[in-house]
Design a protein around this motif. Structure first.
Motif, PDB file in Angstrom:
ATOM      1  N   TYR A   1       4.591  -4.825   6.951  1.00 52.11           N
ATOM      2  CA  TYR A   1       4.106  -4.880   8.340  1.00 52.11           C
ATOM      3  C   TYR A   1       3.047  -3.811   8.593  1.00 52.11           C
ATOM      4  N   HIS A   2       3.314  -2.585   8.177  1.00 51.72           N
ATOM      5  CA  HIS A   2       2.355  -1.500   8.383  1.00 51.72           C
ATOM      6  C   HIS A   2       1.067  -1.748   7.592  1.00 51.72           C
ATOM      7  N   TYR A   3       1.228  -2.226   6.372  1.00 50.90           N
ATOM      8  CA  TYR A   3       0.048  -2.511   5.548  1.00 50.90           C
ATOM      9  C   TYR A   3      -0.780  -3.639   6.168  1.00 50.90           C
ATOM     10  N   ARG A   4      -0.087  -4.614   6.755  1.00 52.33           N
ATOM     11  CA  ARG A   4      -0.788  -5.733   7.396  1.00 52.33           C
ATOM     12  C   ARG A   4      -1.644  -5.234   8.555  1.00 52.33           C
ATOM     13  N   MET A   5      -1.193  -4.226   9.277  1.00 51.75           N
ATOM     14  CA  MET A   5      -1.993  -3.652  10.354  1.00 51.75           C
ATOM     15  C   MET A   5      -3.236  -2.970   9.791  1.00 51.75           C
ATOM     16  N   PHE A   6      -3.069  -2.249   8.681  1.00 52.88           N
ATOM     17  CA  PHE A   6      -4.237  -1.647   8.027  1.00 52.88           C
ATOM     18  C   PHE A   6      -5.234  -2.731   7.620  1.00 52.88           C
ATOM     19  N   GLU A   7      -4.717  -3.818   7.055  1.00 53.01           N
ATOM     20  CA  GLU A   7      -5.580  -4.929   6.642  1.00 53.01           C
ATOM     21  C   GLU A   7      -6.328  -5.523   7.830  1.00 53.01           C
ATOM     22  N   ALA A   8      -5.616  -5.699   8.940  1.00 53.96           N
ATOM     23  CA  ALA A   8      -6.236  -6.272  10.137  1.00 53.96           C
ATOM     24  C   ALA A   8      -7.377  -5.391  10.627  1.00 53.96           C
ATOM     25  N   MET A   9      -7.235  -4.086  10.448  1.00 54.65           N
ATOM     26  CA  MET A   9      -8.287  -3.146  10.832  1.00 54.65           C
ATOM     27  C   MET A   9      -9.370  -3.034   9.762  1.00 54.65           C
ATOM     28  N   GLY A  10      -9.056  -3.499   8.564  1.00 52.61           N
ATOM     29  CA  GLY A  10     -10.006  -3.384   7.457  1.00 52.61           C
ATOM     30  C   GLY A  10     -10.047  -1.998   6.852  1.00 52.61           C
ATOM     31  N   VAL A  11      -8.932  -1.256   6.975  1.00 51.51           N
ATOM     32  CA  VAL A  11      -8.897   0.119   6.443  1.00 51.51           C
ATOM     33  C   VAL A  11      -7.768   0.308   5.428  1.00 51.51           C
ATOM     34  N   GLU A  12      -7.365  -0.796   4.797  1.00 51.87           N
ATOM     35  CA  GLU A  12      -6.271  -0.703   3.824  1.00 51.87           C
ATOM     36  C   GLU A  12      -6.640   0.138   2.606  1.00 51.87           C
TER      37      GLU A  12
ATOM     38  N   MET B   1      -2.771   5.473   4.869  1.00 47.13           N
ATOM     39  CA  MET B   1      -1.571   5.778   4.083  1.00 47.13           C
ATOM     40  C   MET B   1      -0.324   5.680   4.957  1.00 47.13           C
ATOM     41  N   MET B   2       0.790   5.277   4.324  1.00 45.22           N
ATOM     42  CA  MET B   2       2.070   5.147   5.018  1.00 45.22           C
ATOM     43  C   MET B   2       3.046   6.160   4.439  1.00 45.22           C
ATOM     44  N   ASN B   3       3.583   6.996   5.288  1.00 41.65           N
ATOM     45  CA  ASN B   3       4.442   8.096   4.841  1.00 41.65           C
ATOM     46  C   ASN B   3       5.907   7.831   5.144  1.00 41.65           C
ATOM     47  N   ILE B   4       6.772   8.000   4.139  1.00 41.38           N
ATOM     48  CA  ILE B   4       8.214   7.863   4.347  1.00 41.38           C
ATOM     49  C   ILE B   4       8.957   9.010   3.662  1.00 41.38           C
ATOM     50  N   HIS B   5      10.247   9.095   3.940  1.00 42.91           N
ATOM     51  CA  HIS B   5      11.119  10.060   3.269  1.00 42.91           C
ATOM     52  C   HIS B   5      11.853   9.347   2.128  1.00 42.91           C
ATOM     53  N   ILE B   6      12.363  10.111   1.187  1.00 45.38           N
ATOM     54  CA  ILE B   6      13.150   9.492   0.106  1.00 45.38           C
ATOM     55  C   ILE B   6      14.375   8.816   0.701  1.00 45.38           C
ATOM     56  N   GLY B   7      15.070   9.509   1.609  1.00 47.27           N
ATOM     57  CA  GLY B   7      16.225   8.906   2.276  1.00 47.27           C
ATOM     58  C   GLY B   7      17.498   9.692   2.074  1.00 47.27           C
ATOM     59  N   GLY B   8      18.619   9.078   2.426  1.00 48.26           N
ATOM     60  CA  GLY B   8      19.914   9.740   2.337  1.00 48.26           C
ATOM     61  C   GLY B   8      20.371   9.925   0.907  1.00 48.26           C
TER      62      GLY B   8
ATOM     63  N   PRO C   1       5.491  -4.204  -3.450  1.00 49.52           N
ATOM     64  CA  PRO C   1       4.266  -4.663  -4.112  1.00 49.52           C
ATOM     65  C   PRO C   1       3.363  -3.490  -4.472  1.00 49.52           C
ATOM     66  N   SER C   2       2.737  -3.563  -5.630  1.00 45.70           N
ATOM     67  CA  SER C   2       1.957  -2.428  -6.143  1.00 45.70           C
ATOM     68  C   SER C   2       0.825  -1.997  -5.213  1.00 45.70           C
TER      69      SER C   2
ATOM     70  N   LYS D   1       0.468   1.812  -3.488  1.00 40.06           N
ATOM     71  CA  LYS D   1      -0.721   2.659  -3.619  1.00 40.06           C
ATOM     72  C   LYS D   1      -1.098   3.322  -2.296  1.00 40.06           C
ATOM     73  N   ALA D   2      -0.617   2.739  -1.195  1.00 40.16           N
ATOM     74  CA  ALA D   2      -0.926   3.289   0.132  1.00 40.16           C
ATOM     75  C   ALA D   2       0.253   4.069   0.701  1.00 40.16           C
ATOM     76  N   MET D   3       1.097   4.568  -0.178  1.00 46.14           N
ATOM     77  CA  MET D   3       2.346   5.223   0.236  1.00 46.14           C
ATOM     78  C   MET D   3       2.337   6.707  -0.114  1.00 46.14           C
ATOM     79  N   THR D   4       2.936   7.507   0.767  1.00 44.07           N
ATOM     80  CA  THR D   4       3.163   8.926   0.482  1.00 44.07           C
ATOM     81  C   THR D   4       4.638   9.240   0.728  1.00 44.07           C
ATOM     82  N   LEU D   5       5.091  10.353   0.172  1.00 45.33           N
ATOM     83  CA  LEU D   5       6.466  10.801   0.376  1.00 45.33           C
ATOM     84  C   LEU D   5       6.474  12.185   0.999  1.00 45.33           C
ATOM     85  N   GLU D   6       7.500  12.448   1.804  1.00 44.49           N
ATOM     86  CA  GLU D   6       7.626  13.728   2.508  1.00 44.49           C
ATOM     87  C   GLU D   6       8.990  14.357   2.222  1.00 44.49           C
TER      88      GLU D   6
END
Length: 318
Positions: free
Chosen positions: A134-145, A149-156, A176-177, A181-186
């Motif tokens: 979903y987040h990547y699709r928004m980047f695509e819609a803007m043409g800035v994919e 970058m999308m940032n997440i935590h590793i988790g519990g 998907p690869s 590629k547009a992912m970061t971890l915190e």
């Protein structure tokens, strides 16, 4: 070296400008089919309009970093709602993207805490993939994919960090690869610390968004001076500067909670380390006062010897 500053989602200086106006599924169920469609379109249009207002505000104040709201599209990932949020707003998405590209702005998303790849439950992992799409699709819609970058935590940790991190790497294969590629971890303030997150980033070739406040709440054994060069190296394969999250504790007894503004004294040790290394970085301010906290911090840092303000939201360090 240079430090640029940005903030999260909403410029509170602006009147009624939230780009996150939403619709609960409970309310959605109470509407007729026609009312549902109308409401989804109405709210999304408003959120996109407010997002555009945010960008013009940022340009006026020379703020080059901005974290987009994850809630621009109401109920976008709900299994009973899934809808086409791109086609009706092609013009609006493109207008935002054109502005981003024209002014070379740095944009990102931070999916919520439920978007994680450590859960033993298949459903949680499936939902994480859907949310990242979903987040990547928004980047695509803007043409800035190619730059967002999308940032997440590793988790519990689920009671066993060693076992869970193995599951994280395994579950991540489901993503998907091109999205990975547009992912970061915190690093996290309770579970996976900076060292553990760094090791995961190095293994997966994922850039590490270092959170200084989280680090101070969840210290690891190696000193930060040793970790920072390795953290910065995780950005070598992407055409972006290392990003650091900056905030400070609300109170001694609420150390993990974010204060309204950033306490310069709290982050000064970090600033001194960066000055020693001489690495250009971007600061994402996660204070409650958002744009106001960002601009106040820039002003305060500019008064410190060796730190010179060179734009509305950038500092040169000598």
């Amino acid at each position: 070296m240079k430090i640029r500053f940005g903030y999260v989602s909403t410029a509170i200086t602006l009147w009624d400008a939230s780009p996150s106006k939403t619709l609960t599924f409970t309310r959605y169920q109470q509407l007729t089919d026609k009312e549902r469609k109308t409401k989804l379109l109405e709210l999304t249009k408003l959120n996109l309009s407010h997002t555009l207002r945010m960008f013009y505000f940022n340009l006026a104040h020379e703020i080059e970093l901005y974290r987009l709201s994850s809630s621009i599209v109401p109920l976008a990932t709900h299994p009973e709602v899934f809808w086409d949020f791109v086609t009706p707003f092609k013009k609006q998405w493109k207008e935002i993207g054109t502005l981003i590209k024209k002014h070379n702005l740095r944009v990102s998303f931070h999916p919520n805490q439920y978007t994680l790849f450590t859960s033993p439950q298949e459903k949680i992992t499936n939902n994480a993939v859907i949310d990242m799409e979903y987040h990547y699709r928004m980047f695509e819609a803007m043409g800035v994919e190619d730059r967002g970058m999308m940032n997440i935590h590793i988790g519990g940790a689920y009671g066993d960090k060693s076992e869970t991190i193995v599951r994280f790497h395994e579950n991540l294969k489901r993503l998907p690869s091109h999205i990975k590629k547009a992912m970061t971890l915190e690093n996290d303030d309770k579970t996976y610390n900076a060292e553990e997150t760094l090791i995961a980033c190095e293994k997966e070739t994922i850039p590490f968004v270092f959170d200084y406040h989280h680090h101070m709440a969840n210290l690891c054994e190696p000193p930060l001076e040793e970790l920072l060069p390795r953290i910065f190296q995780t950005w070598d394969h992407v055409n972006l500067l290392p990003k650091i999250h900056i905030s400070s504790p609300k109170a001694e007894k609420e150390f993990r909670s974010h204060a309204d503004y950033v306490d310069l004294e709290f982050i000064m040790p970090m600033l001194k380390m960066l000055k020693e290394i001489g690495q250009n970085v971007d600061f994402m301010i996660e204070a409650k006062a958002k744009d106001q906290a960002t601009l106040r911090l820039v002003e305060e840092i500019s008064k410190v010897r060796g730190f010179k303000r060179i734009s509305g939201a950038a500092i040169e360090v000598k």
